[in-house]
Each structure stands twice: as C-alpha cells, then as structure tokens.
Write a protein that holds these residues in place. Structure first.
Motif, short mmCIF file in Angstrom:
data_model
loop_
_atom_site.label_atom_id
_atom_site.label_comp_id
_atom_site.label_asym_id
_atom_site.label_seq_id
_atom_site.Cartn_x
_atom_site.Cartn_y
_atom_site.Cartn_z
N PRO A 239 0.84 -1.14 0.06
CA PRO A 239 -0.18 -0.01 0.15
C PRO A 239 0.92 1.42 0.05
CG PRO A 239 -1.02 -1.48 1.47
CD PRO A 239 0.39 -2.32 1.03
N ASP A 240 1.97 1.46 0.69
CA ASP A 240 2.51 2.59 0.82
C ASP A 240 3.49 2.83 -0.41
OD1 ASP A 240 4.54 0.82 1.66
OD2 ASP A 240 5.35 1.85 3.13
N ARG A 241 3.54 1.92 -1.33
CA ARG A 241 4.38 2.27 -2.53
C ARG A 241 3.31 2.50 -3.74
NH1 ARG A 241 8.55 -3.00 -2.36
NH2 ARG A 241 9.39 -2.30 -0.54
N ILE A 242 2.11 2.25 -3.54
CA ILE A 242 1.25 2.76 -4.72
C ILE A 242 1.06 4.28 -4.63
CG2 ILE A 242 -0.98 2.61 -5.46
CD1 ILE A 242 -1.45 0.24 -3.71
N PRO A 243 1.53 4.77 -6.22
CA PRO A 243 1.19 6.14 -6.25
C PRO A 243 -0.23 6.42 -6.41
CG PRO A 243 1.89 4.95 -8.50
CD PRO A 243 1.69 3.84 -7.21
N CYS A 244 -0.74 6.70 -5.36
CA CYS A 244 -2.22 7.00 -5.28
C CYS A 244 -2.55 8.49 -5.72
CB CYS A 244 -2.51 6.68 -4.01
SG CYS A 244 -2.46 5.43 -3.24
N ASP A 245 -1.92 9.39 -5.93
CA ASP A 245 -2.01 10.70 -6.39
C ASP A 245 -2.13 10.58 -7.92
OD1 ASP A 245 0.63 10.26 -6.43
OD2 ASP A 245 1.34 12.34 -6.53
N ALA A 246 -1.63 9.57 -8.70
CA ALA A 246 -1.44 9.48 -10.06
C ALA A 246 -2.77 8.86 -10.44
CB ALA A 246 -0.26 8.64 -10.49
N PRO A 247 -3.32 8.93 -11.71
CA PRO A 247 -4.48 8.26 -11.91
C PRO A 247 -3.91 6.66 -12.34
CG PRO A 247 -3.73 9.61 -13.78
CD PRO A 247 -2.90 9.90 -12.51
N CYS A 248 -2.95 6.49 -12.75
CA CYS A 248 -2.69 4.97 -13.17
C CYS A 248 -1.09 5.01 -13.01
CB CYS A 248 -3.39 4.43 -14.45
SG CYS A 248 -2.67 5.54 -15.95
N PHE A 249 -0.56 3.54 -13.27
CA PHE A 249 0.72 3.33 -12.86
C PHE A 249 1.13 2.08 -13.98
CE2 PHE A 249 -1.10 1.78 -9.48
CZ PHE A 249 -0.53 0.53 -9.15
N ARG A 250 2.32 1.59 -14.06
CA ARG A 250 2.81 0.64 -14.69
C ARG A 250 3.61 -0.01 -13.43
NH1 ARG A 250 1.71 0.47 -20.13
NH2 ARG A 250 1.44 2.66 -21.09
N LEU A 251 3.98 -1.41 -13.55
CA LEU A 251 4.67 -1.90 -12.69
C LEU A 251 6.28 -2.06 -13.05
CD1 LEU A 251 2.72 -5.09 -11.56
CD2 LEU A 251 2.92 -2.94 -10.35
N THR A 252 7.33 -1.78 -12.24
CA THR A 252 8.66 -1.92 -12.63
C THR A 252 9.03 -3.12 -13.57
OG1 THR A 252 9.26 -2.71 -10.57
CG2 THR A 252 9.51 -0.34 -10.84
N ASP A 253 8.79 -4.27 -13.18
CA ASP A 253 8.99 -5.16 -13.83
C ASP A 253 8.08 -5.88 -15.04
OD1 ASP A 253 7.67 -5.88 -11.71
OD2 ASP A 253 8.74 -7.75 -11.05
N ASN A 254 6.94 -5.12 -14.90
CA ASN A 254 6.01 -5.36 -16.02
C ASN A 254 5.19 -4.07 -16.63
OD1 ASN A 254 4.02 -6.22 -17.53
ND2 ASN A 254 3.28 -7.82 -16.46
N LYS A 255 6.01 -3.45 -17.53
CA LYS A 255 5.48 -1.92 -17.97
C LYS A 255 4.46 -2.32 -19.03
CE LYS A 255 9.68 -0.46 -16.56
NZ LYS A 255 11.16 0.21 -16.91
N THR A 256 3.89 -3.53 -19.33
CA THR A 256 3.02 -3.68 -20.38
C THR A 256 1.71 -3.07 -19.87
OG1 THR A 256 4.08 -5.39 -21.33
CG2 THR A 256 1.79 -5.11 -21.74
N PHE A 257 1.20 -3.64 -18.63
CA PHE A 257 -0.25 -3.45 -18.15
C PHE A 257 -0.53 -2.16 -17.28
CE2 PHE A 257 -0.02 -7.73 -18.78
CZ PHE A 257 -1.18 -8.01 -19.18
N VAL A 258 -1.39 -1.16 -17.48
CA VAL A 258 -1.49 -0.33 -16.71
C VAL A 258 -2.79 -0.44 -15.81
CG1 VAL A 258 -2.78 2.15 -17.09
CG2 VAL A 258 -1.39 1.25 -18.75
N TYR A 259 -2.56 -0.15 -14.51
CA TYR A 259 -3.29 -0.36 -13.24
C TYR A 259 -3.85 1.13 -13.12
CZ TYR A 259 -1.39 -4.91 -12.74
OH TYR A 259 -0.94 -6.23 -13.12
N TRP A 260 -5.04 1.24 -13.01
CA TRP A 260 -5.97 2.48 -12.65
C TRP A 260 -6.21 2.46 -11.11
CZ3 TRP A 260 -6.70 6.39 -15.97
CH2 TRP A 260 -6.28 6.17 -17.41
N ASN A 261 -5.92 3.61 -10.72
CA ASN A 261 -6.27 3.85 -9.31
C ASN A 261 -7.85 4.13 -9.20
OD1 ASN A 261 -3.99 3.68 -7.53
ND2 ASN A 261 -3.13 5.49 -8.68
N GLY A 262 -8.35 3.72 -8.03
CA GLY A 262 -9.86 3.67 -8.11
C GLY A 262 -10.63 5.08 -8.47
#
Length: 137
Positions: A78-101
C-alpha cells in the motif's frame, strides 16, 4: 462512438471529450497522444500514456505472471502505490496499466457505467473481492 473505445490494458484510448474532461487530473502524470482512426477526424481519440512506474507489487503474495505478462492475482504494498497518479505501470511489467480507483470512477462517470466496466484488481478492504480476471477479456 464510445468515449472509452479500447479495453487494451497497455494503451488506454479516450475520446477527445473524455480526454478533455480528465486532462486536469491526468495530464500531470502522463501524456496524451493522437490516435489515427480510419475514417475519423484526427482529433477524435487520444491514447493516455502514463509516466508512473511503481515498484509496488508484493511478489510473494501475488501470482506469477503468465507468458503474456498478465498477473492473475496482484497484491500491492500500500505505501508504494502512487495514489495521487491516475494510473501506473509496474517496474518489472511495464505492459499493463493499473488504474487507481478514483481515476477509474472518474472515467466511468464521464463515459457512463454501460461503457466502462470497473474491475477490482486489489484492495486493502477485508471484504473487497478482486475480479477473477481483471486484465482478461
């Protein structure tokens, strides 16, 4: 014409209207680039390319990535999720976009619930149930 025509997990495509509605909240964290659509106007659609890459995946608690890179069960720190950003990619899997709620709900509020399905990937809520295939169609 759909405001959110692409369910592609790597390149979210937004209508110009939806891009305009989300620009104030999203632009500080990514780039909008034009998308050419055959028989469409040049400014009808844009792809949103997020800048954020986060090292927030709990590798021990998450399932191993499939050959496609899809992680069926993602668990985040939880404390590593960039919650202020609308979405992010993972460092070791930059293909998928994860949207914050908050951002996913904003897109759905403008595009309409019949046009955008929200799928929970992960939550800190004890009773929240993740979608069994959040990235799959």
């Amino acid at each position: 014409m759909s405001d959110y025509p692409s369910g592609h997990t790597a390149a979210p495509v937004l209508s110009r209207k939806l891009a305009d509605e989300t620009r104030a909240a999203f632009q500080p964290f990514g780039t909008y680039i034009p998308v050419h659509v055959p028989d469409g106007r040049p400014d009808d659609f844009v792809a949103y390319i997020p800048d954020g890459v986060a090292d927030c995946l709990d590798h021990k608690a998450s399932s191993a990535p499939a050959a496609t890179g899809e992680i069926e069960r993602a668990v985040f720190v939880p404390d590593r999720i960039p919650c202020d950003a609308p979405c992010f990619r993972l460092t070791d899997n930059k293909t998928f976009v994860y949207w914050n709620g908050w951002a996913a709900r904003l897109i759905q509020s403008f595009a309409g619930p019949d046009n955008v399905e929200l799928r929970l990937v992960w939550s800190t809520g004890a009773t929240a149930e993740s979608h069994p295939r959040p990235m799959g169609f």
